[in-house]
Design an enzyme around this catalytic site. Structure first.
Site, mmCIF file in Angstrom:
data_model
loop_
_atom_site.group_PDB
_atom_site.id
_atom_site.type_symbol
_atom_site.label_atom_id
_atom_site.label_comp_id
_atom_site.label_asym_id
_atom_site.label_seq_id
_atom_site.Cartn_x
_atom_site.Cartn_y
_atom_site.Cartn_z
ATOM 1 N N SER A 263 -4.476 6.435 -9.200
ATOM 2 C CA SER A 263 -5.431 5.358 -9.394
ATOM 3 C C SER A 263 -6.949 6.512 -9.588
ATOM 4 C CB SER A 263 -5.577 4.490 -8.160
ATOM 5 O OG SER A 263 -7.020 3.996 -8.124
ATOM 6 N N TYR B 118 -6.144 2.840 0.735
ATOM 7 C CA TYR B 118 -5.349 2.508 -0.707
ATOM 8 C C TYR B 118 -5.547 4.159 -1.350
ATOM 9 C CZ TYR B 118 -4.382 1.444 -5.537
ATOM 10 O OH TYR B 118 -4.199 1.372 -6.726
#
Length: 254
Positions: free
Chosen positions: A148, A161
């Site tokens: 990400s 996350y």
């Protein structure tokens, strides 16, 4: 339809979004693709049907990740599917660790259970999937982990996350060194804001704000990421390993 002819691939979280586009891309390039899903069997079946209608080969396999026995359940299904749909050999040439969950909670509201689930699905499962696949992955195989852009840009709502995705990037760095002698490449692909079915993408004002973060002034589409994965899965990417590929559309450029 010849680049990945004779190859087999597993894409986790392939019933929608980036995973679905990746499964479609790899199948379009000639691979037999195991379309993994966590809960939505109907969506996975739709992906398989679309691939077959386009002339490709695929089968669905279900397994909830992040729970005890998840890797065993998944690979039992993958092995059965390869035995049924493959060419008589249970092997996996390409592993795409795409499945993941987001947190969406401020740091002070992230509890131990949510944190543990994020780690189990996003970091632990990919580690043990790689471990499990190596005995049936031929030399010259490909492992591609979806990370990400949040490992490079701060978002306080997604601290936990982002931590798990940073761990995924370490899988690429260290496994690349470990598997280099076998010619197996291991890389990380980092998407930015990518259309994923979230209701926010149906709000023009929100989409405009998200698009403004990209150098191209648009949000990413699943195919934008799938094409990067397709390249890494090909022979043209044989000299790339342990790499972090920015696929954020210039979001990290500032």
């Amino acid at each position: 339809m010849s680049d990945l002819a004779g190859k087999t691939a597993l894409v986790t979280g392939a019933s929608r979004g980036i995973g679905r586009a990746t499964a479609e891309r790899l199948a379009g390039d000639g691979a037999l693709v195991a379309v993994h899903y966590g809960a939505d069997a109907a969506a996975a079946a739709q992906v398989v049907a679309g691939i077959e209608e386009a002339g490709g080969r695929a089968f669905a396999v279900g397994a909830r990740l992040g729970v005890p026995g998840d890797v065993d359940t998944l690979f039992d299904g993958v092995s059965a599917g390869l035995d049924k749909h493959g060419d008589g050999e249970v092997k996996l040439d390409i592993l795409v660790n795409n499945a993941g969950i987001m947190g969406g909670a401020a740091p002070e509201h992230t509890g131990p259970e949510q944190f543990d689930e994020l780690v189990a699905v996003n970091a632990k499962a990919p580690f043990f999937l790689i471990q499990r696949v190596l005995p049936i992955m031929p030399d010259g195989g490909r492992v591609i982990n979806i990370s990400s852009g949040l490992t490079r840009v701060a978002n306080p709502q997604e601290i936990a996350y982002a931590m798990t995705k940073a761990a995924v990037e370490m899988l690429a760095l260290h496994y690349a060194k470990y598997l280099g002698p076998r010619g197996i490449t291991v890389n990380s692909v980092a998407p930015g804001i990518t259309r994923n079915g979230d209701p926010a993408f149906g709000v023009p004002e929100a989409v405009a704000q998200m698009a403004a973060l990209s150098a191209f002034n648009r949000v990413g589409e699943p195919a934008d990421i799938a094409d990067v994965v397709g390249f890494l899965a090909s022979d043209e990417a044989r000299w790339i390993t342990g790499a972090f590929l920015d696929a954020t559309g210039g979001t990290l450029a500032g």
